[in-house]
Design a protein around this motif. Structure first.
Motif, PDB file in Angstrom:
ATOM      1  N   MET A  53       0.842  -1.199   0.000  1.00 33.91           N
ATOM      2  CA  MET A  53       0.000   0.000   0.000  1.00 33.91           C
ATOM      3  C   MET A  53       0.882   1.256   0.000  1.00 33.91           C
ATOM      4  N   ARG A  54       0.367   2.309  -0.617  1.00 33.64           N
ATOM      5  CA  ARG A  54       1.112   3.556  -0.663  1.00 33.64           C
ATOM      6  C   ARG A  54       0.546   4.505   0.381  1.00 33.64           C
ATOM      7  N   LEU A  55       1.402   4.912   1.325  1.00 29.26           N
ATOM      8  CA  LEU A  55       0.982   5.751   2.440  1.00 29.26           C
ATOM      9  C   LEU A  55       1.624   7.132   2.343  1.00 29.26           C
ATOM     10  N   LEU A  56       0.867   8.140   2.762  1.00 30.12           N
ATOM     11  CA  LEU A  56       1.407   9.502   2.876  1.00 30.12           C
ATOM     12  C   LEU A  56       1.577   9.810   4.355  1.00 30.12           C
ATOM     13  N   LEU A  57       2.802  10.126   4.761  1.00 28.96           N
ATOM     14  CA  LEU A  57       3.097  10.476   6.149  1.00 28.96           C
ATOM     15  C   LEU A  57       3.455  11.960   6.214  1.00 28.96           C
ATOM     16  N   ILE A  58       2.612  12.739   6.904  1.00 33.21           N
ATOM     17  CA  ILE A  58       2.852  14.177   7.059  1.00 33.21           C
ATOM     18  C   ILE A  58       3.208  14.415   8.521  1.00 33.21           C
ATOM     19  N   LEU A  85      10.815  11.132  14.503  1.00 35.79           N
ATOM     20  CA  LEU A  85       9.637  10.272  14.409  1.00 35.79           C
ATOM     21  C   LEU A  85       9.337   9.931  12.958  1.00 35.79           C
ATOM     22  N   ARG A  86       9.482  10.901  12.093  1.00 38.14           N
ATOM     23  CA  ARG A  86       9.193  10.682  10.671  1.00 38.14           C
ATOM     24  C   ARG A  86      10.080   9.579  10.094  1.00 38.14           C
ATOM     25  N   LEU A  87      11.374   9.648  10.378  1.00 37.39           N
ATOM     26  CA  LEU A  87      12.314   8.644   9.879  1.00 37.39           C
ATOM     27  C   LEU A  87      12.018   7.274  10.463  1.00 37.39           C
ATOM     28  N   SER A  88      11.715   7.240  11.760  1.00 38.72           N
ATOM     29  CA  SER A  88      11.428   5.963  12.425  1.00 38.72           C
ATOM     30  C   SER A  88      10.190   5.298  11.825  1.00 38.72           C
ATOM     31  N   LEU A  89       9.116   6.079  11.644  1.00 40.04           N
ATOM     32  CA  LEU A  89       7.887   5.526  11.084  1.00 40.04           C
ATOM     33  C   LEU A  89       8.083   5.096   9.640  1.00 40.04           C
ATOM     34  N   GLU A  90       8.825   5.886   8.896  1.00 37.58           N
ATOM     35  CA  GLU A  90       9.080   5.544   7.496  1.00 37.58           C
ATOM     36  C   GLU A  90       9.765   4.177   7.404  1.00 37.58           C
ATOM     37  N   ARG A  91      10.807   3.972   8.197  1.00 39.82           N
ATOM     38  CA  ARG A  91      11.562   2.719   8.146  1.00 39.82           C
ATOM     39  C   ARG A  91      10.699   1.533   8.558  1.00 39.82           C
ATOM     40  N   ASP A 109       0.021  14.406  11.254  1.00 37.99           N
ATOM     41  CA  ASP A 109       0.211  15.036  12.559  1.00 37.99           C
ATOM     42  C   ASP A 109      -0.643  16.304  12.604  1.00 37.99           C
ATOM     43  N   LEU A 110      -1.273  16.572  13.744  1.00 35.21           N
ATOM     44  CA  LEU A 110      -2.121  17.760  13.842  1.00 35.21           C
ATOM     45  C   LEU A 110      -1.308  19.040  13.997  1.00 35.21           C
ATOM     46  N   GLY A 111      -0.146  18.957  14.660  1.00 34.37           N
ATOM     47  CA  GLY A 111       0.642  20.160  14.919  1.00 34.37           C
ATOM     48  C   GLY A 111       1.658  20.431  13.839  1.00 34.37           C
ATOM     49  N   LEU A 112       1.188  20.701  12.623  1.00 30.08           N
ATOM     50  CA  LEU A 112       2.077  20.912  11.484  1.00 30.08           C
ATOM     51  C   LEU A 112       2.341  22.389  11.238  1.00 30.08           C
ATOM     52  N   PRO A 113       3.522  22.730  10.708  1.00 23.32           N
ATOM     53  CA  PRO A 113       3.777  24.117  10.302  1.00 23.32           C
ATOM     54  C   PRO A 113       3.088  24.430   8.974  1.00 23.32           C
ATOM     55  N   LYS A 114       2.961  25.700   8.673  1.00 25.65           N
ATOM     56  CA  LYS A 114       2.366  26.250   7.449  1.00 25.65           C
ATOM     57  C   LYS A 114       0.857  26.035   7.399  1.00 25.65           C
TER      58      LYS A 114
END
Length: 223
Positions: free
Chosen positions: A1-6, A12-18, A51-56
């Motif tokens: 499956m293709r997932l989008l991780l924001i 955390l991003r790197l850990s979840l990606e791996r 993630d709810l606490g995102l910049p921009k």
């Protein structure tokens, strides 16, 4: 499956990606809400983890925007906030589930599997287009009730073109789907894959299933 991780937290991003890729998923990354929205609009994802606490652009707005645009992919929101009001806010925005930080990866993996399984059940696992039937869950295809001998990449080309059959798919878009991290792509390889798939679907050349539109891309023609 293709997932989008924001997720803006690099660790955390790197850990979840791996860990997600180790389970066989393909993971595309966004570091802020603005880029996340762009990717969600441009590419076909099976699920988004936001993630709810995102910049921009904050995560709530990302979720609300995707739902307002009619995008139905499952969404799991991540939040460092523990109050029930914040959880309700995420769900009311259109998220399917939430997870409060910090969390253990097995819990996230279980939520991801449950949401993907629910999404598959919400739509038919088997699509029939004339003599062709595709079982998306088993990742197999049959023609006139006989199993098609497809390579992994041939099946992925078929699945993507069939899912997007209402429109023309550019070569760049199809290449991005097949080789998301390969910078040295060869368009000849893509043409070979499409050519082989055509011959397997229509050996006699009676009714070509994949149309090539010069300068635009490919379109699956069987309905």
């Amino acid at each position: 499956m293709r997932l989008l991780l924001i997720e803006d937290d690099a660790v955390l991003r790197l850990s979840l990606e791996r860990q997600l890729e180790a389970e066989g998923h393909r993971v595309d990354l966004a570091f802020d809400g603005e880029d996340g929205l762009f990717q969600a609009r441009e590419y076909p994802f099976d699920m988004a983890i936001i993630d709810l606490g995102l910049p921009k652009v904050n995560g709530i707005t990302v979720v609300q925007t995707l739902r307002a645009e009619g995008r139905t992919l499952p969404i799991l929101v991540l939040t460092a906030r523990g109050s029930w009001q914040d959880k309700v806010l995420g769900l009311e925005a259109g998220a399917d589930d939430y997870l409060v930080k910090p969390f253990e990866y097995p819990e996230l993996a279980a939520r991801v599997k449950a949401l993907l399984r629910r999404a598959l059940k919400a739509t038919s696992d088997v699509l029939t287009l004339g003599a062709l039937s595709i079982d998306f869950s088993a990742q197999t295809a049959r023609l006139n009730a006989l199993a098609l001998d497809l390579t992994t990449f041939e099946y992925r080309v078929l699945e993507f073109l069939v899912r997007e059959r209402a429109r023309v798919v550019s070569k760049q878009e199809l290449s991005d789907y097949l080789y998301p991290r390969d910078e040295d792509r060869d368009s000849n390889v893509l043409e070979v894959l499409v050519g082989r798939l055509r011959r397997k679907l229509d050996p006699g050349g009676a009714l070509p299933p994949i149309e090539t539109l010069r300068g635009r891309g490919y379109r699956f023609t069987w309905q």
